[in-house]
Design a protein around this motif. Structure first.
Motif, PDB file in Angstrom:
ATOM      1  N   ASN A  44     -22.712 -44.222   8.339  1.00 24.01           N
ATOM      2  CA  ASN A  44     -23.415 -43.714   9.225  1.00 24.01           C
ATOM      3  C   ASN A  44     -24.295 -42.477   8.779  1.00 24.01           C
ATOM      4  O   ASN A  44     -25.532 -42.048   8.949  1.00 24.01           O
ATOM      5  CB  ASN A  44     -22.607 -43.224  10.455  1.00 24.01           C
ATOM      6  N   PHE A  45     -23.508 -41.522   8.029  1.00 20.59           N
ATOM      7  CA  PHE A  45     -24.273 -40.455   7.360  1.00 20.59           C
ATOM      8  C   PHE A  45     -25.294 -40.776   6.617  1.00 20.59           C
ATOM      9  O   PHE A  45     -26.477 -40.186   6.530  1.00 20.59           O
ATOM     10  CB  PHE A  45     -23.280 -39.573   6.342  1.00 20.59           C
ATOM     11  N   ALA A  46     -25.165 -41.867   5.592  1.00 21.48           N
ATOM     12  CA  ALA A  46     -26.163 -42.440   4.670  1.00 21.48           C
ATOM     13  C   ALA A  46     -27.362 -42.936   5.492  1.00 21.48           C
ATOM     14  O   ALA A  46     -28.516 -42.646   4.936  1.00 21.48           O
ATOM     15  CB  ALA A  46     -25.665 -43.256   3.634  1.00 21.48           C
ATOM     16  N   LEU A  47     -27.216 -43.681   6.329  1.00 21.20           N
ATOM     17  CA  LEU A  47     -28.196 -44.152   7.190  1.00 21.20           C
ATOM     18  C   LEU A  47     -28.961 -43.050   8.006  1.00 21.20           C
ATOM     19  O   LEU A  47     -30.308 -43.032   7.888  1.00 21.20           O
ATOM     20  CB  LEU A  47     -27.816 -45.241   8.180  1.00 21.20           C
ATOM     21  N   ASN A  48     -28.365 -42.286   8.614  1.00 25.85           N
ATOM     22  CA  ASN A  48     -28.766 -41.215   9.459  1.00 25.85           C
ATOM     23  C   ASN A  48     -29.739 -40.197   8.620  1.00 25.85           C
ATOM     24  O   ASN A  48     -30.775 -39.768   8.744  1.00 25.85           O
ATOM     25  CB  ASN A  48     -28.075 -40.395  10.246  1.00 25.85           C
ATOM     26  N   ARG A  49     -29.236 -39.673   7.232  1.00 29.99           N
ATOM     27  CA  ARG A  49     -29.924 -38.945   6.350  1.00 29.99           C
ATOM     28  C   ARG A  49     -31.253 -39.865   5.873  1.00 29.99           C
ATOM     29  O   ARG A  49     -32.456 -39.033   5.622  1.00 29.99           O
ATOM     30  CB  ARG A  49     -28.858 -38.630   5.338  1.00 29.99           C
ATOM     31  N   ALA A  50     -31.123 -40.962   5.576  1.00 30.88           N
ATOM     32  CA  ALA A  50     -32.236 -41.503   5.039  1.00 30.88           C
ATOM     33  C   ALA A  50     -33.325 -42.003   6.013  1.00 30.88           C
ATOM     34  O   ALA A  50     -34.586 -41.971   5.802  1.00 30.88           O
ATOM     35  CB  ALA A  50     -31.797 -42.897   4.365  1.00 30.88           C
ATOM     36  N   PHE A  51     -32.905 -42.434   7.169  1.00 29.20           N
ATOM     37  CA  PHE A  51     -34.038 -43.168   8.276  1.00 29.20           C
ATOM     38  C   PHE A  51     -33.968 -42.215   9.556  1.00 29.20           C
ATOM     39  O   PHE A  51     -35.126 -42.478  10.225  1.00 29.20           O
ATOM     40  CB  PHE A  51     -33.422 -44.406   8.430  1.00 29.20           C
ATOM     41  N   ALA A  52     -33.086 -41.725  10.089  1.00 30.55           N
ATOM     42  CA  ALA A  52     -32.826 -41.383  11.674  1.00 30.55           C
ATOM     43  C   ALA A  52     -33.595 -39.993  12.007  1.00 30.55           C
ATOM     44  O   ALA A  52     -34.170 -39.753  12.733  1.00 30.55           O
ATOM     45  CB  ALA A  52     -31.442 -41.497  12.029  1.00 30.55           C
ATOM     46  N   PHE A  53     -33.254 -38.913  11.094  1.00 35.06           N
ATOM     47  CA  PHE A  53     -33.562 -37.600  11.450  1.00 35.06           C
ATOM     48  C   PHE A  53     -34.692 -37.234  10.485  1.00 35.06           C
ATOM     49  O   PHE A  53     -34.594 -37.107   9.342  1.00 35.06           O
ATOM     50  CB  PHE A  53     -32.478 -36.705  11.264  1.00 35.06           C
ATOM     51  N   ASP A  54     -35.888 -36.687  11.380  1.00 38.70           N
ATOM     52  CA  ASP A  54     -37.265 -36.376  10.518  1.00 38.70           C
ATOM     53  C   ASP A  54     -36.830 -35.209   9.667  1.00 38.70           C
ATOM     54  O   ASP A  54     -36.229 -34.368  10.407  1.00 38.70           O
ATOM     55  CB  ASP A  54     -38.205 -36.133  11.539  1.00 38.70           C
ATOM     56  N   TYR A 109     -24.003 -36.886  17.583  1.00 33.47           N
ATOM     57  CA  TYR A 109     -25.488 -36.784  17.529  1.00 33.47           C
ATOM     58  C   TYR A 109     -26.094 -35.461  17.701  1.00 33.47           C
ATOM     59  O   TYR A 109     -26.743 -34.957  16.979  1.00 33.47           O
ATOM     60  CB  TYR A 109     -26.055 -37.625  18.763  1.00 33.47           C
ATOM     61  N   PHE A 110     -25.402 -34.862  18.385  1.00 37.86           N
ATOM     62  CA  PHE A 110     -25.952 -33.027  18.529  1.00 37.86           C
ATOM     63  C   PHE A 110     -25.364 -32.489  17.204  1.00 37.86           C
ATOM     64  O   PHE A 110     -26.262 -31.628  17.107  1.00 37.86           O
ATOM     65  CB  PHE A 110     -25.096 -32.467  19.970  1.00 37.86           C
ATOM     66  N   ILE A 111     -24.352 -32.842  16.840  1.00 36.60           N
ATOM     67  CA  ILE A 111     -23.856 -31.864  15.592  1.00 36.60           C
ATOM     68  C   ILE A 111     -24.801 -32.373  14.512  1.00 36.60           C
ATOM     69  O   ILE A 111     -25.572 -31.360  13.557  1.00 36.60           O
ATOM     70  CB  ILE A 111     -22.629 -32.213  14.959  1.00 36.60           C
ATOM     71  N   PHE A 112     -25.211 -33.701  14.343  1.00 42.32           N
ATOM     72  CA  PHE A 112     -26.341 -34.193  13.156  1.00 42.32           C
ATOM     73  C   PHE A 112     -27.652 -33.679  13.367  1.00 42.32           C
ATOM     74  O   PHE A 112     -28.282 -33.001  12.638  1.00 42.32           O
ATOM     75  CB  PHE A 112     -26.533 -35.524  13.219  1.00 42.32           C
ATOM     76  N   ARG A 113     -28.142 -33.657  14.810  1.00 45.50           N
ATOM     77  CA  ARG A 113     -29.433 -33.143  15.163  1.00 45.50           C
ATOM     78  C   ARG A 113     -29.503 -31.660  14.863  1.00 45.50           C
ATOM     79  O   ARG A 113     -30.658 -31.198  14.417  1.00 45.50           O
ATOM     80  CB  ARG A 113     -29.677 -33.481  16.369  1.00 45.50           C
ATOM     81  N   PHE A 114     -28.444 -30.831  15.550  1.00 40.87           N
ATOM     82  CA  PHE A 114     -28.867 -29.376  15.513  1.00 40.87           C
ATOM     83  C   PHE A 114     -28.163 -28.620  14.442  1.00 40.87           C
ATOM     84  O   PHE A 114     -28.544 -27.266  14.305  1.00 40.87           O
ATOM     85  CB  PHE A 114     -28.359 -28.692  16.846  1.00 40.87           C
ATOM     86  N   TRP A 115     -27.280 -29.155  13.661  1.00 41.44           N
ATOM     87  CA  TRP A 115     -26.735 -28.517  12.611  1.00 41.44           C
ATOM     88  C   TRP A 115     -26.608 -29.037  11.283  1.00 41.44           C
ATOM     89  O   TRP A 115     -27.487 -28.415  10.112  1.00 41.44           O
ATOM     90  CB  TRP A 115     -25.140 -28.342  12.694  1.00 41.44           C
ATOM     91  N   ILE A 116     -26.446 -30.246  11.102  1.00 40.74           N
ATOM     92  CA  ILE A 116     -26.561 -31.041   9.715  1.00 40.74           C
ATOM     93  C   ILE A 116     -27.883 -31.431   9.475  1.00 40.74           C
ATOM     94  O   ILE A 116     -28.353 -30.924   8.160  1.00 40.74           O
ATOM     95  CB  ILE A 116     -25.628 -32.281   9.802  1.00 40.74           C
ATOM     96  N   PHE A 117     -28.642 -32.027  10.147  1.00 40.79           N
ATOM     97  CA  PHE A 117     -30.116 -32.241   9.800  1.00 40.79           C
ATOM     98  C   PHE A 117     -31.238 -31.626  10.496  1.00 40.79           C
ATOM     99  O   PHE A 117     -32.096 -32.264  10.829  1.00 40.79           O
ATOM    100  CB  PHE A 117     -30.245 -34.012  10.219  1.00 40.79           C
ATOM    101  N   ASN A 118     -31.080 -30.343  10.879  1.00 42.98           N
ATOM    102  CA  ASN A 118     -32.102 -29.643  11.499  1.00 42.98           C
ATOM    103  C   ASN A 118     -33.225 -29.200  10.690  1.00 42.98           C
ATOM    104  O   ASN A 118     -32.800 -28.307   9.719  1.00 42.98           O
ATOM    105  CB  ASN A 118     -31.375 -28.430  12.300  1.00 42.98           C
TER     106      ASN A 118
END
Length: 126
Positions: A44-54, A109-118
């Motif tokens: 999940n981390f690898a896919l989201n970092r590469a493709f999901a979050f601008d 989702y919210f932690i990825f969006r607003f903390w990790i991949f913000n």
């Protein structure tokens, strides 16, 4: 939409590992859930970092990885606890896994969006 797609992919990996560990390796349900979650969460981390979050790749991976490890530990405890706890109510560990995954993915989702991949936080910090 990409987040949901990647959540489903990682859930499929996670569940396949869980079923294998329980059915073939006879690992205790709580431990199997934690190990399976580790594999799925990494996907999940690898896919989201590469493709999901601008902007996710604009930041350096070291702080993101530290934050991900923190979230991963929280998720492990939540997943193991939910699956183990629900196993006292019924024998369907796969249903328990679904309940745990839905609960953690909503929070994630919210932690990825607003903390990790913000992206705003990354540009200010760097």
């Amino acid at each position: 939409m990409r987040y949901i797609t990647f959540a489903l992919i990682s859930f499929t990996v996670d569940t396949a590992v869980l079923v294998f560990l329980r059915s073939a390796a006879h690992v205790e349900v709580g431990v199997a859930a934690i190990l399976a979650n580790a594999v799925g969460f990494g996907v999940n981390f690898a896919l989201n970092r590469a493709f999901a979050f601008d902007g996710a790749r604009a930041g350096t991976i070291a702080p993101q990885l530290f934050q991900w490890i923190t979230l991963f530990c929280i998720n492990l405890l939540m997943t193991g606890g939910i699956v183990q706890g629900l196993s006292f109510l019924w024998a369907y560990y796969t249903i328990s896994k679904i309940v745990a995954t839905v609960a953690t993915q909503v929070v994630n989702y919210f932690i990825f969006r607003f903390w990790i991949f913000n992206p705003r936080r990354m540009t200010v910090a760097e």
